[in-house]
Motif scaffolding. Structure first.
Motif, PDB file in Angstrom:
ATOM      1  N   ASP A  33      30.289  49.983  43.354  1.00  0.00           N
ATOM      2  CA  ASP A  33      30.081  51.578  42.766  1.00  0.00           C
ATOM      3  C   ASP A  33      30.152  51.684  40.982  1.00  0.00           C
ATOM      4  N   GLY A  34      29.764  50.606  40.416  1.00  0.00           N
ATOM      5  CA  GLY A  34      29.798  50.669  39.125  1.00  0.00           C
ATOM      6  C   GLY A  34      31.185  50.196  38.609  1.00  0.00           C
ATOM      7  N   ASN A  35      31.931  49.874  39.564  1.00  0.00           N
ATOM      8  CA  ASN A  35      33.502  49.257  39.032  1.00  0.00           C
ATOM      9  C   ASN A  35      33.517  47.819  39.436  1.00  0.00           C
ATOM     10  N   LEU A  36      34.443  47.216  38.417  1.00  0.00           N
ATOM     11  CA  LEU A  36      34.788  45.932  38.695  1.00  0.00           C
ATOM     12  C   LEU A  36      36.372  45.801  39.024  1.00  0.00           C
ATOM     13  N   ILE A  37      36.354  45.325  40.169  1.00  0.00           N
ATOM     14  CA  ILE A  37      37.904  45.419  40.751  1.00  0.00           C
ATOM     15  C   ILE A  37      38.324  43.863  40.613  1.00  0.00           C
ATOM     16  N   ILE A  38      39.488  43.691  40.002  1.00  0.00           N
ATOM     17  CA  ILE A  38      39.643  42.361  39.684  1.00  0.00           C
ATOM     18  C   ILE A  38      41.369  42.165  40.314  1.00  0.00           C
ATOM     19  N   ASN A  39      41.482  41.041  41.347  1.00  0.00           N
ATOM     20  CA  ASN A  39      42.787  40.782  41.923  1.00  0.00           C
ATOM     21  C   ASN A  39      42.829  39.171  41.333  1.00  0.00           C
ATOM     22  N   LEU A  40      44.198  39.073  41.117  1.00  0.00           N
ATOM     23  CA  LEU A  40      44.860  37.807  40.933  1.00  0.00           C
ATOM     24  C   LEU A  40      45.754  37.565  41.847  1.00  0.00           C
ATOM     25  N   MET A  41      45.741  36.564  42.917  1.00  0.00           N
ATOM     26  CA  MET A  41      46.697  36.267  43.982  1.00  0.00           C
ATOM     27  C   MET A  41      47.397  34.882  43.925  1.00  0.00           C
ATOM     28  N   ARG A  42      48.663  35.080  43.784  1.00  0.00           N
ATOM     29  CA  ARG A  42      49.392  33.708  44.070  1.00  0.00           C
ATOM     30  C   ARG A  42      49.530  33.240  45.323  1.00  0.00           C
ATOM     31  N   SER A  43      48.912  31.929  45.276  1.00  0.00           N
ATOM     32  CA  SER A  43      48.808  31.525  46.785  1.00  0.00           C
ATOM     33  C   SER A  43      49.967  31.151  47.464  1.00  0.00           C
ATOM     34  N   GLU A  44      51.070  30.775  46.716  1.00  0.00           N
ATOM     35  CA  GLU A  44      52.108  30.353  47.678  1.00  0.00           C
ATOM     36  C   GLU A  44      53.039  31.556  48.253  1.00  0.00           C
ATOM     37  N   ASP A  45      53.094  32.681  47.821  1.00  0.00           N
ATOM     38  CA  ASP A  45      53.627  33.863  48.455  1.00  0.00           C
ATOM     39  C   ASP A  45      52.646  35.045  48.626  1.00  0.00           C
ATOM     40  N   LEU A  46      51.359  34.952  48.273  1.00  0.00           N
ATOM     41  CA  LEU A  46      50.130  35.852  48.516  1.00  0.00           C
ATOM     42  C   LEU A  46      50.686  37.189  47.585  1.00  0.00           C
ATOM     43  N   GLN A  47      51.592  36.802  46.491  1.00  0.00           N
ATOM     44  CA  GLN A  47      51.855  38.056  45.500  1.00  0.00           C
ATOM     45  C   GLN A  47      50.432  38.433  44.800  1.00  0.00           C
ATOM     46  N   VAL A  48      50.035  39.633  44.620  1.00  0.00           N
ATOM     47  CA  VAL A  48      48.976  39.945  44.124  1.00  0.00           C
ATOM     48  C   VAL A  48      49.166  41.067  42.976  1.00  0.00           C
ATOM     49  N   SER A  49      48.131  41.003  41.747  1.00  0.00           N
ATOM     50  CA  SER A  49      48.080  41.723  40.792  1.00  0.00           C
ATOM     51  C   SER A  49      46.683  42.135  40.573  1.00  0.00           C
ATOM     52  N   ASN A  50      46.333  43.373  40.147  1.00  0.00           N
ATOM     53  CA  ASN A  50      45.151  44.000  39.818  1.00  0.00           C
ATOM     54  C   ASN A  50      44.720  44.813  38.721  1.00  0.00           C
ATOM     55  N   ILE A  51      43.696  44.950  38.350  1.00  0.00           N
ATOM     56  CA  ILE A  51      43.204  45.858  37.310  1.00  0.00           C
ATOM     57  C   ILE A  51      41.718  46.291  38.033  1.00  0.00           C
ATOM     58  N   ALA A  52      41.322  47.669  37.594  1.00  0.00           N
ATOM     59  CA  ALA A  52      40.055  48.254  37.870  1.00  0.00           C
ATOM     60  C   ALA A  52      39.457  48.612  36.769  1.00  0.00           C
ATOM     61  N   LEU A  53      38.099  48.304  36.468  1.00  0.00           N
ATOM     62  CA  LEU A  53      37.386  48.553  35.085  1.00  0.00           C
ATOM     63  C   LEU A  53      35.964  49.284  35.634  1.00  0.00           C
ATOM     64  N   LYS A  54      35.792  50.321  34.806  1.00  0.00           N
ATOM     65  CA  LYS A  54      34.398  50.853  34.837  1.00  0.00           C
ATOM     66  C   LYS A  54      33.357  50.046  33.972  1.00  0.00           C
ATOM     67  N   THR A  55      32.415  49.321  34.564  1.00  0.00           N
ATOM     68  CA  THR A  55      31.774  48.237  34.118  1.00  0.00           C
ATOM     69  C   THR A  55      30.895  48.888  32.741  1.00  0.00           C
ATOM     70  N   ASP A  56      29.966  50.006  32.956  1.00  0.00           N
ATOM     71  CA  ASP A  56      29.470  50.454  31.977  1.00  0.00           C
ATOM     72  C   ASP A  56      29.928  51.175  30.827  1.00  0.00           C
ATOM     73  N   ASP A  57      31.228  51.736  31.266  1.00  0.00           N
ATOM     74  CA  ASP A  57      32.198  52.129  30.060  1.00  0.00           C
ATOM     75  C   ASP A  57      33.008  51.141  29.088  1.00  0.00           C
ATOM     76  N   THR A  58      33.083  50.057  29.981  1.00  0.00           N
ATOM     77  CA  THR A  58      33.952  49.026  29.000  1.00  0.00           C
ATOM     78  C   THR A  58      33.146  48.234  28.378  1.00  0.00           C
ATOM     79  N   VAL A  59      31.715  47.715  28.771  1.00  0.00           N
ATOM     80  CA  VAL A  59      30.764  46.761  28.228  1.00  0.00           C
ATOM     81  C   VAL A  59      29.620  47.624  27.697  1.00  0.00           C
ATOM     82  N   LYS A  60      29.439  47.652  26.408  1.00  0.00           N
ATOM     83  CA  LYS A  60      28.374  48.415  25.833  1.00  0.00           C
ATOM     84  C   LYS A  60      27.063  47.310  25.589  1.00  0.00           C
ATOM     85  N   GLU A  61      27.454  46.196  25.242  1.00  0.00           N
ATOM     86  CA  GLU A  61      26.054  45.341  24.970  1.00  0.00           C
ATOM     87  C   GLU A  61      26.617  43.844  25.573  1.00  0.00           C
ATOM     88  N   MET A  62      25.706  43.158  25.872  1.00  0.00           N
ATOM     89  CA  MET A  62      25.699  41.865  26.785  1.00  0.00           C
ATOM     90  C   MET A  62      25.585  40.870  25.652  1.00  0.00           C
TER      91      MET A  62
END
Length: 281
Positions: free
Chosen positions: A90-119
């Motif tokens: 839905d126009g968002n990029l959800i990023i998860n970073l997981m540590r494999s040994e204990d499945l600890q997860v961090s995340n951020i969510a970004l609105k793609t078009d609002d964050t990136v204006k040019e390629m």
């Protein structure tokens, strides 16, 4: 001169510029660069959660990193495996970073078009708010999963003070003997009381007087001699011998006579007939 916080970005982007297909690719490249700045090294794509120790570690994005709609990249930091998942929805990029040994997860969510204006072009045109994005990546994605919680000095000090704090005064607590202090009273002595009710029954070595029968005419009351106290209308004088232990009687709730103090409470503590608990010596 302070180091440039964007040092290495241009080089990283140039290595993948020909592979960029969509704005989310720019965001994943920017996040990858932030991870490599903090010691992460990529070892390929996929979500395999085992390490052999023979993987080739690199600062470059692996071949095929953006072939699919979503992203799955494997990283190593301090001998631990991390898996980065990027989900386009839905126009968002959800990023998860997981540590494999204990499945600890961090995340951020970004609105793609609002964050990136040019390629393409300088970072100030591609991601105008790149400074805020760098801060959020460090705080929410990296530090959350790599930093170990530590107990602050203030918390440790508070815990020590809490353990050493004396308990609050308890009127029912038996006082402990203090070292090198000789008590000047008998250990069974009760705390001083103006009435000393019941002392004779608790301490067989106490002087006479002040038993379970309450004496309203004792010297501790400091009241005028009034043998008529106890029942309405009073008692005739001489009914109570001087110094006798006397239990006042009469119906409860009777108010004081005019000009007199309120009557004392009815301390009727005698056991019922036939009851013997060996309380008297």
């Amino acid at each position: 001169m302070a180091a440039d916080p964007l040092y290495g970005w241009d080089l990283t982007y140039k290595t993948v510029e020909k592979d960029i297909k969509k704005k989310s690719d720019v965001l994943v490249t920017f996040i990858h660069w932030n991870l490599t700045k903090r010691g992460f090294r990529t070892i390929g794509i996929g979500d395999e959660r085992t390490l052999t120790g023979d993987e080739d570690k690199s600062e470059l994005l692996p071949t095929g990193w953006n072939d699919n709609e979503n992203y799955t990249l494997r990283y190593v930091l301090d001998g631990k495996l991390y898996i980065l998942h990027g989900l386009n929805t839905d126009g968002n990029l959800i990023i998860n970073l997981m540590r494999s040994e204990d499945l600890q997860v961090s995340n951020i969510a970004l609105k793609t078009d609002d964050t990136v204006k040019e390629m393409s072009g300088p970072i100030s045109k591609m991601i105008p708010d790149h400074k805020d994005l760098m801060f959020n990546i460090k705080r929410d994605l990296v530090d959350t999963i790599t930093s170990k919680p530590t107990t602050s000095t203030e918390t440790q000090t508070t815990r020590v003070e809490s353990n050493n704090r004396m308990p609050p005064d308890d009127p029912l607590r038996v006082p402990r003997p203090q070292p090198n202090v000789q008590p000047d009273t008998h250990p069974w002595d009760m705390p001083p009381s103006p009435l000393r009710v019941g002392r004779s029954d608790l301490d067989p070595f106490a002087p006479g007087g002040g038993g379970m029968l309450f004496n309203p005419f004792g010297p501790d009351r400091r009241m005028p001699d009034d043998p008529g106290m106890g029942i309405p209308g009073g008692l005739p004088r001489g009914s109570v011998p001087p110094g006798a232990r006397f239990d006042p009687f009469g119906p409860p709730g009777v108010g004081p006579r005019p000009g007199r103090r309120p009557p004392p409470p009815d301390a009727d503590h005698l056991p019922p007939p036939g009851f013997n608990d060996n309380m008297f010596m």
